[in-house]
Design a protein around this motif. Structure first.
Motif, PDB file in Angstrom:
ATOM      1  N   LEU A  80       0.752  -1.200  -0.105  1.00 46.44           N
ATOM      2  CA  LEU A  80      -0.036   0.116   0.043  1.00 46.44           C
ATOM      3  C   LEU A  80       0.697   1.217   0.001  1.00 46.44           C
ATOM      4  O   LEU A  80       0.560   2.366  -0.641  1.00 46.44           O
ATOM      5  CB  LEU A  80      -0.881  -0.043   1.096  1.00 46.44           C
ATOM      6  N   VAL A  81       1.812   1.280   0.680  1.00 44.30           N
ATOM      7  CA  VAL A  81       2.699   2.403   0.920  1.00 44.30           C
ATOM      8  C   VAL A  81       3.340   2.582  -0.636  1.00 44.30           C
ATOM      9  O   VAL A  81       3.414   3.741  -1.292  1.00 44.30           O
ATOM     10  CB  VAL A  81       3.888   2.107   1.913  1.00 44.30           C
ATOM     11  N   ALA A  82       3.711   1.606  -1.255  1.00 43.16           N
ATOM     12  CA  ALA A  82       4.369   1.562  -2.545  1.00 43.16           C
ATOM     13  C   ALA A  82       3.584   2.090  -3.662  1.00 43.16           C
ATOM     14  O   ALA A  82       3.937   2.959  -4.389  1.00 43.16           O
ATOM     15  CB  ALA A  82       4.955   0.033  -2.963  1.00 43.16           C
ATOM     16  N   VAL A  83       2.186   1.816  -3.573  1.00 44.97           N
ATOM     17  CA  VAL A  83       1.499   2.325  -4.480  1.00 44.97           C
ATOM     18  C   VAL A  83       0.880   3.846  -4.168  1.00 44.97           C
ATOM     19  O   VAL A  83       0.254   4.240  -4.909  1.00 44.97           O
ATOM     20  CB  VAL A  83       0.425   1.275  -4.982  1.00 44.97           C
ATOM     21  N   GLY A  84       1.050   4.057  -2.829  1.00 49.86           N
ATOM     22  CA  GLY A  84       0.278   5.115  -2.358  1.00 49.86           C
ATOM     23  C   GLY A  84      -1.113   4.872  -1.898  1.00 49.86           C
ATOM     24  O   GLY A  84      -1.725   3.999  -2.203  1.00 49.86           O
ATOM     25  N   SER A  85      -1.627   5.640  -0.815  1.00 46.78           N
ATOM     26  CA  SER A  85      -2.970   5.490  -0.379  1.00 46.78           C
ATOM     27  C   SER A  85      -3.774   5.834  -1.364  1.00 46.78           C
ATOM     28  O   SER A  85      -3.978   6.640  -2.377  1.00 46.78           O
ATOM     29  CB  SER A  85      -3.098   6.644   0.802  1.00 46.78           C
ATOM     30  N   PRO A  86      -4.954   5.062  -1.404  1.00 46.79           N
ATOM     31  CA  PRO A  86      -6.243   5.117  -2.505  1.00 46.79           C
ATOM     32  C   PRO A  86      -6.753   6.440  -2.205  1.00 46.79           C
ATOM     33  O   PRO A  86      -7.083   7.079  -1.284  1.00 46.79           O
ATOM     34  CB  PRO A  86      -6.928   4.046  -2.378  1.00 46.79           C
ATOM     35  N   ARG A  87      -7.295   7.057  -3.545  1.00 46.49           N
ATOM     36  CA  ARG A  87      -7.820   8.496  -3.409  1.00 46.49           C
ATOM     37  C   ARG A  87      -9.220   8.147  -3.094  1.00 46.49           C
ATOM     38  O   ARG A  87      -9.931   7.319  -3.828  1.00 46.49           O
ATOM     39  CB  ARG A  87      -7.572   9.145  -4.667  1.00 46.49           C
ATOM     40  N   HIS A  88     -10.036   9.123  -2.592  1.00 50.76           N
ATOM     41  CA  HIS A  88     -11.420   8.878  -2.398  1.00 50.76           C
ATOM     42  C   HIS A  88     -11.971  10.217  -3.030  1.00 50.76           C
ATOM     43  O   HIS A  88     -11.633  11.505  -2.866  1.00 50.76           O
ATOM     44  CB  HIS A  88     -11.748   8.810  -0.966  1.00 50.76           C
ATOM     45  N   GLY A  89     -12.973   9.988  -4.042  1.00 47.03           N
ATOM     46  CA  GLY A  89     -13.724  11.083  -4.483  1.00 47.03           C
ATOM     47  C   GLY A  89     -13.990  10.490  -6.049  1.00 47.03           C
ATOM     48  O   GLY A  89     -13.722   9.718  -6.425  1.00 47.03           O
ATOM     49  N   THR A  90     -14.415  11.626  -6.950  1.00 46.73           N
ATOM     50  CA  THR A  90     -14.756  11.292  -8.057  1.00 46.73           C
ATOM     51  C   THR A  90     -13.608  11.841  -9.174  1.00 46.73           C
ATOM     52  O   THR A  90     -13.259  13.053  -8.998  1.00 46.73           O
ATOM     53  CB  THR A  90     -16.095  12.178  -8.528  1.00 46.73           C
ATOM     54  N   PRO A  91     -13.129  10.958  -9.829  1.00 41.46           N
ATOM     55  CA  PRO A  91     -11.979  11.507 -10.659  1.00 41.46           C
ATOM     56  C   PRO A  91     -12.504  12.806 -11.597  1.00 41.46           C
ATOM     57  O   PRO A  91     -13.393  12.687 -12.073  1.00 41.46           O
ATOM     58  CB  PRO A  91     -11.525  10.295 -11.458  1.00 41.46           C
ATOM     59  N   LEU A  92     -11.723  13.609 -12.121  1.00 42.84           N
ATOM     60  CA  LEU A  92     -12.116  14.879 -12.978  1.00 42.84           C
ATOM     61  C   LEU A  92     -12.483  14.073 -14.289  1.00 42.84           C
ATOM     62  O   LEU A  92     -13.436  14.406 -14.966  1.00 42.84           O
ATOM     63  CB  LEU A  92     -10.777  15.603 -13.111  1.00 42.84           C
ATOM     64  N   TRP A  93     -11.915  12.891 -14.698  1.00 42.75           N
ATOM     65  CA  TRP A  93     -12.222  12.175 -15.885  1.00 42.75           C
ATOM     66  C   TRP A  93     -11.736  10.863 -15.481  1.00 42.75           C
ATOM     67  O   TRP A  93     -10.716  10.798 -14.973  1.00 42.75           O
ATOM     68  CB  TRP A  93     -11.427  12.678 -17.135  1.00 42.75           C
ATOM     69  N   PRO A  94     -12.002   9.797 -16.295  1.00 40.70           N
ATOM     70  CA  PRO A  94     -11.530   8.360 -16.065  1.00 40.70           C
ATOM     71  C   PRO A  94     -10.052   8.306 -16.187  1.00 40.70           C
ATOM     72  O   PRO A  94      -9.352   8.750 -17.239  1.00 40.70           O
ATOM     73  CB  PRO A  94     -12.085   7.684 -17.352  1.00 40.70           C
ATOM     74  N   GLY A  95      -9.521   8.013 -15.127  1.00 41.15           N
ATOM     75  CA  GLY A  95      -7.992   7.681 -15.047  1.00 41.15           C
ATOM     76  C   GLY A  95      -7.278   8.879 -14.658  1.00 41.15           C
ATOM     77  O   GLY A  95      -6.130   8.998 -14.690  1.00 41.15           O
ATOM     78  N   SER A  96      -7.853   9.962 -14.349  1.00 44.89           N
ATOM     79  CA  SER A  96      -7.417  11.284 -13.876  1.00 44.89           C
ATOM     80  C   SER A  96      -6.486  11.143 -12.548  1.00 44.89           C
ATOM     81  O   SER A  96      -6.887  10.425 -11.748  1.00 44.89           O
ATOM     82  CB  SER A  96      -8.375  12.259 -13.702  1.00 44.89           C
ATOM     83  N   ARG A  97      -5.330  11.994 -12.452  1.00 42.80           N
ATOM     84  CA  ARG A  97      -4.363  12.003 -11.292  1.00 42.80           C
ATOM     85  C   ARG A  97      -5.382  12.533 -10.011  1.00 42.80           C
ATOM     86  O   ARG A  97      -4.951  12.289  -9.018  1.00 42.80           O
ATOM     87  CB  ARG A  97      -3.292  12.552 -11.590  1.00 42.80           C
ATOM     88  N   TYR A  98      -6.364  13.325 -10.519  1.00 50.03           N
ATOM     89  CA  TYR A  98      -6.752  14.137  -9.363  1.00 50.03           C
ATOM     90  C   TYR A  98      -8.396  14.056  -9.441  1.00 50.03           C
ATOM     91  O   TYR A  98      -9.064  13.871 -10.389  1.00 50.03           O
ATOM     92  CB  TYR A  98      -6.706  15.712  -9.537  1.00 50.03           C
ATOM     93  N   THR A  99      -8.989  14.285  -7.980  1.00 58.37           N
ATOM     94  CA  THR A  99     -10.459  14.146  -8.207  1.00 58.37           C
ATOM     95  C   THR A  99     -11.169  15.431  -8.074  1.00 58.37           C
ATOM     96  O   THR A  99     -10.452  16.505  -7.981  1.00 58.37           O
ATOM     97  CB  THR A  99     -10.944  13.442  -6.899  1.00 58.37           C
TER      98      THR A  99
END
Length: 367
Positions: free
Chosen positions: A17-36
């Protein structure tokens, strides 16, 4: 043995989990977006709070830039789709408009045309934010009528396009020479000319705001817009000297802003084909220049033409802006000593990122 295995499994899972980073919670700005969307909205709120707390509530900064800051709060308050953002901007703007009226209750005895223009801008925004002053409006209208179109714009758009031979004030002695002069008549210093795109941009803003406020600032917006075809094509980038390029870009974005009432309405690319293509062709230059201020203007202008997250250019611009926000919530150079250099890149970045409640697609202008 089972306990040891289970412990080892949990440790391994934690490392993964640390290696991949904590999962983001929320709605992606677009499918596959880095940000919500939630991260984007928080970034916008942080930026707006920075403008209000760090600049607008600073007495010296507000006295100098209050007219522009009120415009920022008003535009965000009336054109944003997000209800919370509209409420925040309106409350900030209304409170600051009350203060603006307090510190600008009278007109100074000697006003430069640029000072008068700023006061008209502030008058219009304060009124729209619910703090009118009929006496000041009348006084500004009467005072503005005493100056000429040349005082305001340096050219008369009723009869000519913006010139390329209007000199800036002499760097050595400060004297303002007549149009066409190449050396100062007072001290002999070589003069620098105003860029015609800068003159045109200022003319667009001044006449648009004057017409909106009901206080004519030398000419009318329709007369300035008439000369847009004469400004095409726009200057390309040149190695070592991009002043003309940036003047052209900002002319394009302010054609968009003044024609669509600062993002009240959408525009058709068919109405401004050269401007639309110029924006699309140059958006990535803002990333190369590490320039969030211009990126914000690229984004909100292109989105007013109908581009969405389905377009890679918009995704590229969003990724860039959301990756370069400063820890204090601002965008731009945190070491810039000029308050304008702190709040304006933040304002344009907010405008580039926020969603709009567009009213309609405007018809094309008749030049």
């Amino acid at each position: 043995m089972r306990a040891i295995f289970a412990c080892a499994f949990l440790v391994g899972a934690a490392i993964a989990l640390v290696a991949v980073g904590s999962p983001r919670h929320g709605t992606p700005l677009w499918p596959g977006s880095r940000y919500t969307r939630e991260e984007r909205d928080r970034a916008i709120r942080r930026g707006l709070n920075f403008i209000y707390d760090s600049i607008a509530r600073n007495p010296d900064d507000f006295r100098e830039y209050g007219h522009d800051l009120l415009d920022a709060f008003y535009n965000i308050a009336v054109t944003s789709e997000n209800r919370e953002l509209r409420r925040m901007a309106w409350n900030m703007g209304h409170e600051r408009a009350i203060e603006y009226r307090r510190i600008h209750a009278t007109l100074p005895a000697d006003l430069w045309p640029s000072d008068l223009t700023d006061l008209v801008f502030g008058e219009d925004s304060a009124t729209r934010l619910g703090v009118p002053d009929a006496r000041m409006h009348t006084l500004l209208r009467e005072t503005a009528a005493r100056l000429s179109v040349i005082d305001y714009l340096a050219f008369d758009p009723a009869i000519e396009p913006p010139p390329s031979n209007f000199p800036k004030a002499c760097k050595k002695c400060g004297h303002q020479n007549q149009r066409g002069a190449t050396v100062c008549t007072r001290c002999g210093e070589k003069l620098t000319m105003w860029n015609k795109y800068d003159l045109y941009q200022d003319a667009l803003i001044n006449t648009y705001t004057g017409d909106r406020a009901g206080i004519t600032l030398g000419a009318h917006y329709v007369d300035v817009l008439h000369w847009l075809p004469a400004l095409r094509p726009y200057p390309p980038r040149k190695p070592g000297d991009n002043d003309d390029y940036y003047a052209g870009v900002y002319t394009v974005t302010h054609v968009v802003y003044t024609y669509n009432d600062y993002s009240v309405s959408r525009l058709s690319p068919a109405c401004f084909p050269e401007e639309f293509e110029h924006l699309k062709a140059n958006l990535r230059e803002a990333i190369a220049d590490k320039d969030p201020e211009t990126m914000g203007e690229f984004l909100d202008s292109l989105r007013s033409f109908g581009l969405t997250f389905a377009d890679q250019l918009i995704r590229t611009g969003f990724d860039y802006l959301l990756s370069v926000q400063n820890p204090d919530g601002s965008w731009g150079d945190v070491k810039d000593p000029d308050p304008y250099g702190r709040y304006h890149p933040t304002w344009t970045s907010i405008d580039g990122l926020r969603d709009y409640r567009w009213k309609r697609v405007l018809p094309c202008p008749a030049y």
